[in-house]
Scaffold this motif. Structure first.
Motif, short mmCIF file in Angstrom:
data_model
loop_
_atom_site.label_atom_id
_atom_site.label_comp_id
_atom_site.label_asym_id
_atom_site.label_seq_id
_atom_site.Cartn_x
_atom_site.Cartn_y
_atom_site.Cartn_z
N CYS A 184 0.86 -1.08 -0.02
CA CYS A 184 0.01 0.24 -0.35
C CYS A 184 1.03 1.31 0.03
CB CYS A 184 -1.04 -0.29 1.17
SG CYS A 184 -1.76 1.43 1.45
N TYR A 185 1.54 1.51 1.09
CA TYR A 185 2.85 2.31 0.99
C TYR A 185 3.41 2.98 -0.06
CZ TYR A 185 1.33 3.77 5.53
OH TYR A 185 1.22 4.48 7.29
N ALA A 186 4.09 1.54 -0.92
CA ALA A 186 4.74 1.84 -1.79
C ALA A 186 3.97 2.21 -2.82
CB ALA A 186 5.25 0.47 -2.80
N GLN A 187 2.89 1.83 -3.66
CA GLN A 187 2.13 1.66 -4.43
C GLN A 187 1.38 3.84 -4.38
OE1 GLN A 187 -0.80 -1.44 -4.64
NE2 GLN A 187 0.92 -2.01 -6.55
N ILE A 188 0.74 3.93 -3.12
CA ILE A 188 1.01 5.32 -2.78
C ILE A 188 1.38 6.46 -2.96
CG2 ILE A 188 -0.10 7.33 -1.38
CD1 ILE A 188 -2.49 5.47 -1.99
N GLU A 189 2.97 5.63 -2.75
CA GLU A 189 4.04 6.58 -3.49
C GLU A 189 4.66 6.71 -4.83
OE1 GLU A 189 7.79 8.21 -1.51
OE2 GLU A 189 7.93 6.01 -1.65
N GLU A 190 4.51 5.87 -5.52
CA GLU A 190 3.83 5.63 -6.62
C GLU A 190 2.78 6.54 -8.14
OE1 GLU A 190 5.91 1.27 -6.94
OE2 GLU A 190 3.46 1.41 -8.15
N LEU A 191 1.88 6.23 -7.51
CA LEU A 191 0.95 7.15 -7.94
C LEU A 191 1.06 8.58 -7.42
CD1 LEU A 191 -2.15 4.65 -7.24
CD2 LEU A 191 -0.93 5.21 -8.97
N THR A 192 1.73 8.99 -6.87
CA THR A 192 1.74 10.59 -6.28
C THR A 192 2.72 10.66 -6.57
OG1 THR A 192 2.57 9.82 -4.03
CG2 THR A 192 -0.27 10.64 -4.59
N THR A 193 3.98 10.22 -7.34
CA THR A 193 5.03 11.41 -7.24
C THR A 193 5.41 11.06 -9.00
OG1 THR A 193 6.32 8.86 -7.06
CG2 THR A 193 6.29 10.50 -5.29
N ARG A 194 4.40 10.16 -9.32
CA ARG A 194 5.05 9.48 -10.43
C ARG A 194 3.85 10.08 -12.22
NH1 ARG A 194 5.99 3.06 -10.80
NH2 ARG A 194 5.25 3.56 -12.83
N TYR A 195 2.78 10.68 -12.13
CA TYR A 195 2.03 11.31 -12.86
C TYR A 195 1.80 12.60 -12.81
CZ TYR A 195 2.26 6.26 -13.39
OH TYR A 195 2.24 4.99 -13.25
N GLY A 196 2.87 13.59 -12.68
CA GLY A 196 2.34 15.03 -12.53
C GLY A 196 1.33 15.38 -11.26
N VAL A 224 -2.41 8.92 9.41
CA VAL A 224 -1.92 9.94 9.15
C VAL A 224 -0.55 9.84 8.41
CG1 VAL A 224 -1.20 11.35 10.53
CG2 VAL A 224 -3.34 11.09 11.18
N LYS A 225 0.32 8.66 8.97
CA LYS A 225 1.83 8.68 8.24
C LYS A 225 1.17 8.66 6.61
CE LYS A 225 5.94 5.83 7.88
NZ LYS A 225 6.40 4.05 8.60
N LEU A 226 0.82 7.35 6.32
CA LEU A 226 0.48 7.53 4.27
C LEU A 226 0.25 8.78 4.00
CD1 LEU A 226 -0.18 5.64 2.89
CD2 LEU A 226 -2.14 5.31 3.77
N ASN A 227 -0.58 9.28 4.58
CA ASN A 227 -1.71 10.73 4.25
C ASN A 227 -0.40 11.70 4.58
OD1 ASN A 227 -3.95 9.66 2.80
ND2 ASN A 227 -4.31 9.65 4.81
N GLY A 228 0.58 11.95 5.74
CA GLY A 228 1.85 13.00 5.51
C GLY A 228 2.65 13.05 4.56
N MET A 229 2.80 11.06 3.97
CA MET A 229 3.02 10.96 2.48
C MET A 229 2.84 11.58 1.12
SD MET A 229 4.64 7.63 0.74
CE MET A 229 2.66 7.49 0.58
N VAL A 230 1.71 11.52 1.58
CA VAL A 230 0.89 12.21 -0.07
C VAL A 230 0.69 13.52 0.41
CG1 VAL A 230 -1.27 12.57 -1.06
CG2 VAL A 230 -0.90 10.12 0.14
#
Length: 427
Positions: A184-196, A224-230
């Motif tokens: 989950c954390y890895a994929q959310i990071e991918e989705l929020t860093t690779r597509y503008g 909170v940690k997950l969405n802090g990354m977002v």
């Protein structure tokens, strides 16, 4: 407009309607909340396109087919060998969304079956579209096309994954559950860093073992940690509440009727115009009248609407749903002045009869049932009205006194779905 901040308990106690909001008991974390300035575009947009499309589209019996039919994960994974949509055209879909009057969109990037619709190194077992027959990154194609069309770009993501036994027994199979969380954390990071720029992040399925609420599982996902990354990657992204955090807005899901008073919070109703969220060859499409009624019942209560369509395995939206979207677009073009960029009120809605929206010194009265409206009598308006007319410019006679305002629309001007009366307030 500044939305009133309400606690989950306070809001729940004031809800005397059929609106079924999700995750009112989520972790609050006010430091994650967007400002009114960052939320304004979403509030003004009002209408968005949602679409569920993936391996379950091949099965054609709903996006829960893997779980409901107890299809083993290794057998279900073979569907990826057949997933090679030849008619997927995100540019055409984006244009259709614009024709339908939509201002934003949300693509299902990964549902509960675990199949990622992008090139995902973080996917457990590389269960993704780049390693399917298609060998394509559909999230990139979608984000590029919809952003270029001027639409807000949203991504749906399900943290849960039926392939992991630890999802169903997170305490007994803690190591396996931890692999799912890592994914989950890895994929959310991918989705929020690779597509503008990502305008909306739309979680779904934060609960564990299909029980309890998203908030009940906050101990596991650490939202909170997950969405802090977002927030670090996408500081202005509008986030829904389904991760265990209360989110920037609340969700009401399904086609049940909306009644009751205006909600002084940001909220959105999502529903599918077909039988299922995903493709079904036996699909029945909701009548236009029912769709418009639900939409207007949301708008006059301060909500947005996210309408779902279901592309077939080849990537095409069924013709019956395309036709319905175009009909919705015709309605929005005719009535958009009284919808886009408005707030609800000041008049509280009268269930199944009428409601109001407002922009500055203009009030818009939306009447669904003109016959019943005529029996109501005077509207209890405190504002002084200078002028009363329809959206086509036709003047409507009115009388106003201390009891309110009386409006009589000629029968030949009644509209079958929404008769809109514009009331100009004296400054």
């Amino acid at each position: 407009m500044v939305k009133k901040e309400l606690s989950g308990a306070e809001l729940a106690s004031m809800l005397k309607s059929s609106i079924q909001l999700k995750s009112l008991d989520g972790v609050e974390a006010p430091e994650l909340k967007l400002s009114d300035e960052d939320m304004q575009w979403w509030r003004d947009a009002k209408l968005g396109l949602f679409f569920h499309w993936g391996l379950y589209s091949i099965v054609g019996r709903g996006e829960w087919a893997m779980f409901n039919e107890k299809i083993p994960a290794d057998e279900y994974a073979k569907l990826a060998e057949r997933f090679n949509p030849l008619h997927w055209n995100p540019e055409r879909m984006a244009q259709l969304a614009r024709e339908a009057g939509m201002r934003y969109s949300v693509m299902v990037t990964r549902h509960h079956d675990g199949f990622a619709m992008w090139d995902s190194p973080g996917s457990y077992g590389r269960f993704d579209s780049m390693h399917a027959a298609a060998k394509r990154d559909f999230v990139k194609e979608y984000t590029d096309a919809f952003r270029n069309a001027g639409l807000g770009v949203g991504l749906y993501y399900s943290p849960m994954d039926w392939r992991f036994p630890g999802y169903f027994k997170p305490l007994e199979l803690a190591d396996n559950a931890e692999l799912m969380k890592k994914q989950c954390y890895a994929q959310i990071e991918e989705l929020t860093t690779r597509y503008g720029q990502i305008d909306i992040l739309w979680y779904d399925g934060g609960w564990l073992a299909h029980s309890g609420t998203d908030a009940d599982a906050a101990w596991f996902w650490d939202p909170v940690k997950l969405n802090g990354m977002v927030r670090r990657h996408q500081p202005a992204c509008v986030i829904n509440p389904r991760s265990g955090w209360i989110g920037d807005f609340q969700c009401d899901e399904g086609t049940h009727a909306i009644t009751g008073n205006i909600l002084p919070i940001d909220w959105e109703k999502c529903f599918s115009i077909g039988t299922h969220w995903s493709y079904d060859p036996q699909e029945l499409v909701m009548p236009l009248e029912e769709i418009i009624k639900l939409m207007m019942d949301c708008f006059v209560r301060g909500g947005n609407v996210l309408l779902n369509v279901a592309p077939n395995p080849d990537g095409e939206i069924p013709s019956s749903q395309v036709e319905r979207l175009k009909q919705i677009g015709a309605f929005m073009r005719k009535n958009g002045e009284a919808i886009y960029g408005t707030t609800a009120g000041p008049l509280e809605p009268v269930d199944h009869i009428c409601g109001m929206t407002r922009r500055g010194n203009v009030l818009y009265l939306h009447v669904q049932d003109m016959q019943a409206f005529e029996n109501i009598g005077l509207l209890p308006l405190e504002q002084r009205i200078a002028r009363c007319r329809l959206l086509d410019g036709s003047e409507i006679p009115f009388e106003q006194n201390e009891q309110g305002i009386e409006i009589r629309v000629p029968k030949e001007k009644w509209e079958p779905l929404d008769t809109v009366v514009r009331l100009d307030i004296l400054e």
